[in-house]
Enzyme design. Sequence first.
Site, PDB file in Angstrom:
ATOM      1  N   ASP A 179       0.870  -1.155   0.000  1.00  0.00           N
ATOM      2  CA  ASP A 179       0.000   0.000   0.000  1.00  0.00           C
ATOM      3  C   ASP A 179       0.921   1.222   0.000  1.00  0.00           C
ATOM      4  OD1 ASP A 179      -2.702   1.066   0.275  1.00  0.00           O
ATOM      5  OD2 ASP A 179      -1.932   1.918   2.126  1.00  0.00           O
ATOM      6  N   ASP A 223      -1.792  -0.910   6.168  1.00  0.00           N
ATOM      7  CA  ASP A 223      -1.744  -0.352   7.515  1.00  0.00           C
ATOM      8  C   ASP A 223      -2.693  -1.016   8.510  1.00  0.00           C
ATOM      9  OD1 ASP A 223      -4.227   0.697   7.062  1.00  0.00           O
ATOM     10  OD2 ASP A 223      -3.494   2.685   6.573  1.00  0.00           O
ATOM     11  N   ASP A 254      -6.940  -0.807   5.452  1.00  0.00           N
ATOM     12  CA  ASP A 254      -6.684  -1.846   4.461  1.00  0.00           C
ATOM     13  C   ASP A 254      -7.130  -3.237   4.904  1.00  0.00           C
ATOM     14  OD1 ASP A 254      -5.461  -0.035   2.697  1.00  0.00           O
ATOM     15  OD2 ASP A 254      -3.632  -0.119   3.878  1.00  0.00           O
TER      16      ASP A 254
HETATM   17  P1  ADP Z   1      -4.969   5.292   0.153  1.00  0.00           P
HETATM   18  O1  ADP Z   1      -4.706   5.055   1.597  1.00  0.00           O
HETATM   19  O2  ADP Z   1      -4.360   4.269  -0.734  1.00  0.00           O
HETATM   20  O3  ADP Z   1      -4.688   6.665  -0.275  1.00  0.00           O
HETATM   21  P2  ADP Z   1      -7.804   5.669   0.640  1.00  0.00           P
HETATM   22  O4  ADP Z   1      -8.932   4.794   0.226  1.00  0.00           O
HETATM   23  O5  ADP Z   1      -7.589   5.905   2.076  1.00  0.00           O
HETATM   24  O6  ADP Z   1      -6.523   5.044  -0.062  1.00  0.00           O
HETATM   25  O7  ADP Z   1      -7.985   7.082  -0.065  1.00  0.00           O
HETATM   26  C1  ADP Z   1      -8.109   7.164  -1.441  1.00  0.00           C
HETATM   27  C2  ADP Z   1      -8.186   8.596  -1.916  1.00  0.00           C
HETATM   28  O8  ADP Z   1      -9.416   9.170  -1.539  1.00  0.00           O
HETATM   29  C3  ADP Z   1      -7.147   9.475  -1.326  1.00  0.00           C
HETATM   30  O9  ADP Z   1      -5.931   9.429  -2.016  1.00  0.00           O
HETATM   31  C4  ADP Z   1      -7.803  10.849  -1.463  1.00  0.00           C
HETATM   32  O10 ADP Z   1      -7.656  11.327  -2.767  1.00  0.00           O
HETATM   33  C5  ADP Z   1      -9.241  10.529  -1.231  1.00  0.00           C
HETATM   34  N1  ADP Z   1      -9.623  10.738   0.155  1.00  0.00           N
HETATM   35  C6  ADP Z   1      -9.942   9.815   1.057  1.00  0.00           C
HETATM   36  N2  ADP Z   1     -10.253  10.372   2.235  1.00  0.00           N
HETATM   37  C7  ADP Z   1     -10.085  11.700   2.067  1.00  0.00           C
HETATM   38  C8  ADP Z   1     -10.232  12.838   2.917  1.00  0.00           C
HETATM   39  N3  ADP Z   1     -10.607  12.743   4.190  1.00  0.00           N
HETATM   40  N4  ADP Z   1      -9.986  14.038   2.382  1.00  0.00           N
HETATM   41  C9  ADP Z   1      -9.620  14.181   1.102  1.00  0.00           C
HETATM   42  N5  ADP Z   1      -9.446  13.151   0.277  1.00  0.00           N
HETATM   43  C10 ADP Z   1      -9.693  11.944   0.729  1.00  0.00           C
HETATM   44 MG    MG Z   2      -4.596   3.913   3.274  1.00  0.00          MG
END
Ligand code: ADP
Ligand code: MG
Length: 578
Positions: free
Chosen positions: A256, A449, A453
Amino acid sequence: MNTDKRTRQKARLSIPPDILMTACIIASALLFSAGLFLSVTFWFKTYLFAACVILAGYDILFDALIKLVKRRSFDKNILIFVAAVGAFFIGRAPEGAAVVLIFRFGALLQDKLVGRLRNAIEGFLDSRAEIDNNASTTSAFDDSTVSRILKIIEEADNKKSKKEKTITRFARIFTLGVIAIAVILGVFVPLIGGLDAHSWMNIAFGLLVVSVPSALAISVPLTYFSGFGRASKQGVLYKSADVVDKVAHTTSVIFDKTGILTQGRYQVSEINANEISDERLLMLASYAELHSNHPIARAIVAAAEFELDYDKITDFREIKGKGTEVNIGGITVSAGNAMLMEELGLTPDISQAEASVVYIAVNGKYAGRILLTDTVRPDAKKAVKELHAIGIDRIAIFTGDRKEAAVDVASQLGIREFYAEYLPEEKVKRLKGLTDMQLPGDKLIFIGDGISDAPVLKAADVGAAMGGIGSDDAIEAADMVIMTDEPSKIVMAIKLARDTNRIVIQNILMAIAMKGIILLFILIGIAPMWLAVLSEGVVSIAAVYNAARAFGFSSREIWKVLLKKAPKDGEGLENETV
Ligand code: ADP
Ligand code: MG
């Protein structure tokens, strides 16, 4: 292990079981020498040998009989007695006595050595924890962490591995097969052939002795236990022996991105507001992110240099993998990625920068974007380089972040394969796809993490949660835990699993080969039956020695542990790195 059972039963007597058993064996050995060397009548000698059998073996005979009567389960140890008593009847009392004596001595020695090794390993982990606590003030390993670690190792140790189950099955078939041959040779051949019945029966009793495998049974779980111990002292916990086997056969490692390959500490690098001031855009975004735990959200809130009033926020909503939405005193603010903007029917001003971007909409109208960058962990570079060096062909990145940010990290690390802009459920799907592409027997590790995940960790052949020993969820979802923030630990974990696996196989082959040779020798009548028990004892000790190697003890340390006691604090473990 059956030591516990024996110990529990003996606990009723006030004499420590070890001392009682040792005393019995010494007395038995004295009687045995008396029987061999005193010039007394034949019958007196026979009584001496019989006494020797009873002294050395009464407790296992007793255990076996209780099992047979109460639980109707058959204890293989009883075959040793059948063979010994048989030997008496064909006029080979000394041999019968020798078999029981050596068998018992071997078992005692084995229990002792196994106990010492386990104590040494547990003691080592405890003392390591103390050393850690006394050094760094904020120790990574506090008391509750240590007990957690020990609990995971204990649970892993209690789970029977596939190998152990296969071996148990094999041992059962082997025992039955050898008994069958013994019955044919000892009963039927003399009946039909009218051959020298004594020699045939001698071979048959020898076979009964061979049919009892003990080295195999201890060596496999013990070696895994050593492997668990060794990994844990380097910051990696496996949740079972089967995980060790899978890790040993890893060909693909998927990371990840956020928080694993990168620090997970974003920094705002650019603000491009539309029609409002940059400050106002940042303030609105901060309100939107105030309740989110996403690393991007934390960075935006940290960048805002003004007081935020929690009471102003109503209707906070987090859209998984996309962003957030809140109501701030009547204004609706959405902050998230391009997918979120699309959902709102907006076309944001897409940035080409190799950075992560949060687009902001106010009351359904596009209001600007905030660019953020994260730093690659220096340790991630080491991880990728070393994974290549140990022959892992496929290394890939999974991220929900946008392509540009993934390209940035991938190019810095020299990783060619990445999957960006994935929603959590898409990660699971893609992971299954990658797993299906593997050759049979090849395994895939996903390192994430452990919190966001969790579904991907569960879907992988091996899910490794990094930095997550504090969280039950991570431990629950993962097959293994990397306790530090170092992705390169996966390299050590793979090497160590390969090492452990190799030693387990060595032990199995050694035990089986020795059995085969002795079986052959007994069958052609050139080995006495006591040699069968003796060889089993020797193999058991060799297996314990080998298991100790799996912990990383040097030969000198192994002898110290086996002969006397565990290495003291600070001492020991010469070849610490795998
Ligand atoms: P990763 O940990 O691989 O980045 P996530 O599913 O946690 O995957 O998040 C995917 C994407 O969604 C982030 O890269 C971001 O663009 C968007 N995102 C998620 N949560 C937020 C948040 N609280 N604020 C802004 N963008 C968010
Ligand atoms: Mg993540």
